[in-house]
Scaffold this motif. Structure first.
Motif, PDB file in Angstrom:
ATOM      1  N   GLY A  26       0.818  -1.205   0.000  1.00  0.00           N
ATOM      2  CA  GLY A  26       0.000   0.000   0.000  1.00  0.00           C
ATOM      3  C   GLY A  26       0.851   1.254   0.000  1.00  0.00           C
ATOM      4  N   SER A  27       0.423   2.243   0.719  1.00  0.00           N
ATOM      5  CA  SER A  27       1.066   3.554   0.703  1.00  0.00           C
ATOM      6  C   SER A  27       2.297   3.597   1.593  1.00  0.00           C
ATOM      7  CB  SER A  27       0.063   4.637   1.128  1.00  0.00           C
ATOM      8  OG  SER A  27      -1.060   4.625   0.291  1.00  0.00           O
ATOM      9  N   ILE A  28       3.224   2.707   1.327  1.00  0.00           N
ATOM     10  CA  ILE A  28       4.506   2.731   2.038  1.00  0.00           C
ATOM     11  C   ILE A  28       5.565   2.984   0.983  1.00  0.00           C
ATOM     12  CG2 ILE A  28       6.117   1.478   3.505  1.00  0.00           C
ATOM     13  CD1 ILE A  28       3.841  -0.121   4.601  1.00  0.00           C
ATOM     14  N   SER A  29       5.687   4.241   0.629  1.00  0.00           N
ATOM     15  CA  SER A  29       6.673   4.571  -0.383  1.00  0.00           C
ATOM     16  C   SER A  29       8.073   4.503   0.210  1.00  0.00           C
ATOM     17  CB  SER A  29       6.407   5.968  -0.932  1.00  0.00           C
ATOM     18  OG  SER A  29       6.510   6.921   0.097  1.00  0.00           O
ATOM     19  N   ARG A  30       8.996   4.097  -0.585  1.00  0.00           N
ATOM     20  CA  ARG A  30      10.396   4.030  -0.171  1.00  0.00           C
ATOM     21  C   ARG A  30      10.549   3.222   1.116  1.00  0.00           C
ATOM     22  NH1 ARG A  30      13.444   9.544  -0.351  1.00  0.00           N
ATOM     23  NH2 ARG A  30      15.173   8.081  -0.561  1.00  0.00           N
ATOM     24  N   PHE A  31      10.017   2.016   1.112  1.00  0.00           N
ATOM     25  CA  PHE A  31      10.086   1.121   2.268  1.00  0.00           C
ATOM     26  C   PHE A  31      11.523   0.987   2.746  1.00  0.00           C
ATOM     27  CE2 PHE A  31       8.914  -2.335   4.989  1.00  0.00           C
ATOM     28  CZ  PHE A  31       9.937  -3.264   4.893  1.00  0.00           C
ATOM     29  N   ASN A  32      12.455   1.015   1.795  1.00  0.00           N
ATOM     30  CA  ASN A  32      13.839   0.792   2.173  1.00  0.00           C
ATOM     31  C   ASN A  32      14.413   1.919   3.034  1.00  0.00           C
ATOM     32  OD1 ASN A  32      13.624   2.411  -0.200  1.00  0.00           O
ATOM     33  ND2 ASN A  32      15.820   2.175  -0.518  1.00  0.00           N
ATOM     34  N   ASP A  91       7.723 -15.599  26.129  1.00  0.00           N
ATOM     35  CA  ASP A  91       7.659 -15.022  24.786  1.00  0.00           C
ATOM     36  C   ASP A  91       6.250 -15.113  24.202  1.00  0.00           C
ATOM     37  OD1 ASP A  91      10.891 -16.448  24.142  1.00  0.00           O
ATOM     38  OD2 ASP A  91      10.432 -14.349  24.597  1.00  0.00           O
ATOM     39  N   THR A  92       5.356 -15.761  24.901  1.00  0.00           N
ATOM     40  CA  THR A  92       3.978 -15.861  24.441  1.00  0.00           C
ATOM     41  C   THR A  92       3.371 -14.466  24.321  1.00  0.00           C
ATOM     42  OG1 THR A  92       3.618 -18.063  25.361  1.00  0.00           O
ATOM     43  CG2 THR A  92       1.668 -16.679  25.031  1.00  0.00           C
ATOM     44  N   ALA A  93       2.877 -14.142  23.124  1.00  0.00           N
ATOM     45  CA  ALA A  93       2.358 -12.804  22.862  1.00  0.00           C
ATOM     46  C   ALA A  93       1.809 -12.759  21.440  1.00  0.00           C
ATOM     47  CB  ALA A  93       3.455 -11.752  23.020  1.00  0.00           C
ATOM     48  N   VAL A  94       1.117 -11.672  21.148  1.00  0.00           N
ATOM     49  CA  VAL A  94       0.800 -11.353  19.757  1.00  0.00           C
ATOM     50  C   VAL A  94       1.927 -10.460  19.253  1.00  0.00           C
ATOM     51  CG1 VAL A  94      -0.827 -10.309  18.156  1.00  0.00           C
ATOM     52  CG2 VAL A  94      -1.672 -11.481  20.207  1.00  0.00           C
ATOM     53  N   TYR A  95       2.495 -10.830  18.120  1.00  0.00           N
ATOM     54  CA  TYR A  95       3.633 -10.113  17.556  1.00  0.00           C
ATOM     55  C   TYR A  95       3.168  -9.273  16.365  1.00  0.00           C
ATOM     56  CZ  TYR A  95       6.918 -12.638  20.481  1.00  0.00           C
ATOM     57  OH  TYR A  95       7.615 -13.122  21.563  1.00  0.00           O
ATOM     58  N   TYR A  96       3.643  -8.033  16.335  1.00  0.00           N
ATOM     59  CA  TYR A  96       3.304  -7.080  15.291  1.00  0.00           C
ATOM     60  C   TYR A  96       4.578  -6.492  14.694  1.00  0.00           C
ATOM     61  CZ  TYR A  96      -1.113  -6.857  17.968  1.00  0.00           C
ATOM     62  OH  TYR A  96      -2.279  -7.148  18.651  1.00  0.00           O
ATOM     63  N   CYS A  97       4.482  -6.068  13.463  1.00  0.00           N
ATOM     64  CA  CYS A  97       5.571  -5.268  12.908  1.00  0.00           C
ATOM     65  C   CYS A  97       5.046  -3.866  12.639  1.00  0.00           C
ATOM     66  CB  CYS A  97       6.128  -5.873  11.621  1.00  0.00           C
ATOM     67  SG  CYS A  97       4.994  -5.843  10.223  1.00  0.00           S
ATOM     68  N   ASN A  98       5.933  -2.911  12.674  1.00  0.00           N
ATOM     69  CA  ASN A  98       5.583  -1.530  12.362  1.00  0.00           C
ATOM     70  C   ASN A  98       6.848  -0.710  12.302  1.00  0.00           C
ATOM     71  OD1 ASN A  98       4.058   0.907  11.967  1.00  0.00           O
ATOM     72  ND2 ASN A  98       2.376  -0.057  13.096  1.00  0.00           N
ATOM     73  N   ALA A  99       6.685   0.513  11.885  1.00  0.00           N
ATOM     74  CA  ALA A  99       7.827   1.409  11.767  1.00  0.00           C
ATOM     75  C   ALA A  99       8.297   1.850  13.151  1.00  0.00           C
ATOM     76  CB  ALA A  99       7.447   2.630  10.938  1.00  0.00           C
ATOM     77  N   VAL A 100       9.534   2.282  13.211  1.00  0.00           N
ATOM     78  CA  VAL A 100      10.068   2.936  14.401  1.00  0.00           C
ATOM     79  C   VAL A 100      10.591   4.298  13.967  1.00  0.00           C
ATOM     80  CG1 VAL A 100      10.641   0.797  15.585  1.00  0.00           C
ATOM     81  CG2 VAL A 100      12.322   1.860  14.114  1.00  0.00           C
ATOM     82  N   TYR A 101      10.772   5.184  14.920  1.00  0.00           N
ATOM     83  CA  TYR A 101      11.297   6.538  14.675  1.00  0.00           C
ATOM     84  C   TYR A 101      10.356   7.397  13.834  1.00  0.00           C
ATOM     85  CZ  TYR A 101      15.827   4.710  16.227  1.00  0.00           C
ATOM     86  OH  TYR A 101      16.844   4.135  16.945  1.00  0.00           O
ATOM     87  N   ARG A 102       9.100   7.003  13.736  1.00  0.00           N
ATOM     88  CA  ARG A 102       8.126   7.825  13.013  1.00  0.00           C
ATOM     89  C   ARG A 102       6.730   7.444  13.480  1.00  0.00           C
ATOM     90  NH1 ARG A 102       6.111   6.950   7.395  1.00  0.00           N
ATOM     91  NH2 ARG A 102       4.172   6.912   8.595  1.00  0.00           N
ATOM     92  N   VAL A 103       5.743   8.181  13.008  1.00  0.00           N
ATOM     93  CA  VAL A 103       4.351   7.831  13.297  1.00  0.00           C
ATOM     94  C   VAL A 103       4.094   6.429  12.737  1.00  0.00           C
ATOM     95  CG1 VAL A 103       1.942   8.397  12.834  1.00  0.00           C
ATOM     96  CG2 VAL A 103       3.603  10.226  13.263  1.00  0.00           C
ATOM     97  N   PRO A 104       3.553   5.530  13.546  1.00  0.00           N
ATOM     98  CA  PRO A 104       3.361   4.168  13.048  1.00  0.00           C
ATOM     99  C   PRO A 104       2.332   4.102  11.925  1.00  0.00           C
ATOM    100  CG  PRO A 104       2.353   4.441  15.202  1.00  0.00           C
ATOM    101  CD  PRO A 104       3.141   5.675  14.944  1.00  0.00           C
ATOM    102  N   PHE A 105       2.510   3.129  11.073  1.00  0.00           N
ATOM    103  CA  PHE A 105       1.499   2.799  10.068  1.00  0.00           C
ATOM    104  C   PHE A 105       0.304   2.167  10.797  1.00  0.00           C
ATOM    105  CE2 PHE A 105       4.287   3.894   6.786  1.00  0.00           C
ATOM    106  CZ  PHE A 105       5.510   3.275   6.936  1.00  0.00           C
ATOM    107  N   PRO A 106      -0.844   2.047  10.118  1.00  0.00           N
ATOM    108  CA  PRO A 106      -1.952   1.322  10.748  1.00  0.00           C
ATOM    109  C   PRO A 106      -1.493  -0.063  11.183  1.00  0.00           C
ATOM    110  CG  PRO A 106      -2.715   2.442   8.771  1.00  0.00           C
ATOM    111  CD  PRO A 106      -1.217   2.595   8.785  1.00  0.00           C
ATOM    112  N   TRP A 107      -1.822  -0.440  12.399  1.00  0.00           N
ATOM    113  CA  TRP A 107      -1.380  -1.726  12.910  1.00  0.00           C
ATOM    114  C   TRP A 107      -2.108  -2.875  12.216  1.00  0.00           C
ATOM    115  CZ3 TRP A 107       2.657  -2.199  16.233  1.00  0.00           C
ATOM    116  CH2 TRP A 107       3.096  -1.030  16.865  1.00  0.00           C
ATOM    117  N   GLY A 108      -1.355  -3.922  11.922  1.00  0.00           N
ATOM    118  CA  GLY A 108      -1.956  -5.135  11.387  1.00  0.00           C
ATOM    119  C   GLY A 108      -2.608  -5.938  12.509  1.00  0.00           C
TER     120      GLY A 108
END
Length: 117
Positions: A26-32, A91-108
């Motif tokens: 989606g709208s994640i330009s320049r992911f790198n 370690d039991t948990a729900v694991y999420y990915c998201n950006a750091v050092y910026r406003v997070p993207f919508p959480w999955g």
């Protein structure tokens, strides 16, 4: 609209391993150029940062990881991974990915990791 989809969780015995994947689209330009992290939310607790990787590949881990996890990314595929070894009950948990050092993207929706004894 940016979209993050996590996968790879499951039920594993203590001491086992899992590899989590996160697909960004989606709208994640320049992911790198975006530093990405893995977060987790244990039952009844707040979400916490587990590890992150910068655009340049520098990695950082929470103290509780203690050398057991490895974060990596594939910018060509807009993917982030978390290899988890020597898993513990805590370690039991729900694991999420998201950006750091910026406003997070919508959480999955995250991916559930359950470690059993």
């Amino acid at each position: 609209q940016a979209q993050l989809v996590e996968s790879g969780g499951g039920l594993v015995q203590a001491g086992g391993s899992l590899r989590l994947s996160c697909a960004a689209s989606g709208s994640i330009s320049r992911f790198n150029t975006v530093a990405m992290g893995w977060y987790r939310q244990p039952p009844g607790n707040q979400r916490e940062l587990v590890a992150f990787i910068t655009s340049g590949g520098t990695t950082n881990y929470a103290d509780f990881v203690n050398g057991r996890f490895t974060i990596s990314r594939d910018n060509a595929k807009n993917m982030v991974y978390l290899q988890m070894n020597s898993l513990k009950l805590e370690d039991t948990a729900v694991y999420y990915c998201n950006a750091v050092y910026r406003v997070p993207f919508p959480w999955g929706q995250g991916t559930q990791v359950t470690v059993s004894s």
